[in-house]
Design a protein around this motif. Structure first.
Motif, mmCIF file in Angstrom:
data_model
loop_
_atom_site.group_PDB
_atom_site.id
_atom_site.type_symbol
_atom_site.label_atom_id
_atom_site.label_comp_id
_atom_site.label_asym_id
_atom_site.label_seq_id
_atom_site.Cartn_x
_atom_site.Cartn_y
_atom_site.Cartn_z
ATOM 1 N N TRP A 148 0.829 -1.193 0.000
ATOM 2 C CA TRP A 148 0.000 0.000 0.000
ATOM 3 C C TRP A 148 0.873 1.256 0.000
ATOM 4 O O TRP A 148 2.062 1.176 0.300
ATOM 5 N N GLY A 149 0.270 2.394 -0.310
ATOM 6 C CA GLY A 149 0.984 3.662 -0.298
ATOM 7 C C GLY A 149 0.368 4.641 0.685
ATOM 8 O O GLY A 149 -0.854 4.669 0.875
ATOM 9 N N LEU A 150 1.222 5.446 1.316
ATOM 10 C CA LEU A 150 0.783 6.524 2.211
ATOM 11 C C LEU A 150 1.783 7.662 2.058
ATOM 12 O O LEU A 150 2.935 7.554 2.494
ATOM 13 N N THR A 151 1.360 8.745 1.424
ATOM 14 C CA THR A 151 2.317 9.784 1.057
ATOM 15 C C THR A 151 1.802 11.184 1.355
ATOM 16 O O THR A 151 0.604 11.466 1.191
ATOM 17 N N ASN A 152 2.709 12.038 1.809
ATOM 18 C CA ASN A 152 2.445 13.474 1.858
ATOM 19 C C ASN A 152 2.741 14.037 0.470
ATOM 20 O O ASN A 152 3.910 14.131 0.075
ATOM 21 N N GLN A 196 -1.906 -1.619 -3.881
ATOM 22 C CA GLN A 196 -3.331 -1.934 -3.896
ATOM 23 C C GLN A 196 -4.196 -0.697 -3.703
ATOM 24 O O GLN A 196 -5.337 -0.648 -4.168
ATOM 25 N N ASP A 197 -3.664 0.305 -3.033
ATOM 26 C CA ASP A 197 -4.341 1.587 -2.862
ATOM 27 C C ASP A 197 -3.334 2.542 -2.235
ATOM 28 O O ASP A 197 -2.324 2.106 -1.677
ATOM 29 N N THR A 198 -3.606 3.828 -2.325
ATOM 30 C CA THR A 198 -2.717 4.843 -1.758
ATOM 31 C C THR A 198 -3.546 5.944 -1.123
ATOM 32 O O THR A 198 -4.513 6.426 -1.732
ATOM 33 N N VAL A 199 -3.156 6.350 0.078
ATOM 34 C CA VAL A 199 -3.744 7.516 0.725
ATOM 35 C C VAL A 199 -2.798 8.690 0.509
ATOM 36 O O VAL A 199 -1.601 8.593 0.801
#
Length: 209
Positions: free
Chosen positions: A112-116, A137-140
């Motif tokens: 998964w992705g989590l990015t500023n 699979q998804d990114t916030v």
């Protein structure tokens, strides 16, 4: 995976999946001493401060008048150029990271992705490196959600949206305060250095690739 509590791995983008180099975007287009100042940790022109505001959800059109007022007519157009040519600041995926994502997926782990990142430029990452969109699979994205690391709310949103339990997740980021934020909500936050180190860190938590 039956011997490991880790089921999913969450990745920051810049400095983890992607090589982010402001200098690569600006060099050759503006005076070198100005580029050096902008890219210095104590940048007197505040590029990264303005970019942080975009990452938190503000529009470029709202921020730019502040850049003009605070930095002047000589510097402000450089910031505009930087945002307009943002893809040039992303010269490559970091070595070994595409292979790591593929290996994790092949062995049944979630990725998964989590990015500023600004809602106005995040599309560039996926367009320039479509394999990221194919593998994650998804990114916030902070700029879309108007919340950002290291605040707890964005980690909690990611866990909820991805359907994950914090204690079964690893999060890689290259910024120490973002690791602290992940740890505070129960995620195994690990400071990223390179792909080999990431594999070794995962192995220490029982992830077998």
């Amino acid at each position: 995976m039956s011997n490991s509590p880790i089921t999913d791995v969450i990745f920051d983008f810049c400095g983890v999946l992607l090589d982010w180099q402001t200098r690569a975007c600006l060099t050759g287009h503006f005076p070198q001493d100005t580029v050096d100042a902008i890219c210095a940790p104590d940048d007197p022109h505040g590029f990264f401060r303005y970019e942080d505001r975009m990452d938190a959800g503000e529009d470029f059109s709202h921020i730019y008048p502040d850049v003009v007022r605070e930095q002047g007519e000589d510097i402000a157009p450089i910031f505009a150029y930087y945002i307009e040519h943002y893809g040039d600041a992303l010269p490559r995926m970091l070595p070994g990271m595409e292979d790591l994502l593929r290996d994790l997926k092949r062995h049944g782990y979630g990725v998964w992705g989590l990015t500023n990142w600004s809602h106005e430029t995040i599309h560039i990452a996926f367009e320039k490196y479509p394999q990221i969109g194919e593998l994650l699979q998804d990114t916030v994205v902070s700029g879309i959600e108007k919340m950002h690391k290291p605040n707890a709310d964005i980690y909690e949103l990611a866990l909820q949206r991805f359907g994950l339990e914090a204690g079964h997740c690893v999060f890689f980021d290259d910024t120490a305060k973002n690791i602290v934020g992940a740890n505070e909500v129960g995620i195994h936050g690990l400071l990223f250095d390179n792909a080999l180190q990431a594999r070794e860190s995962l192995a220490s938590l029982g992830v077998r690739l």
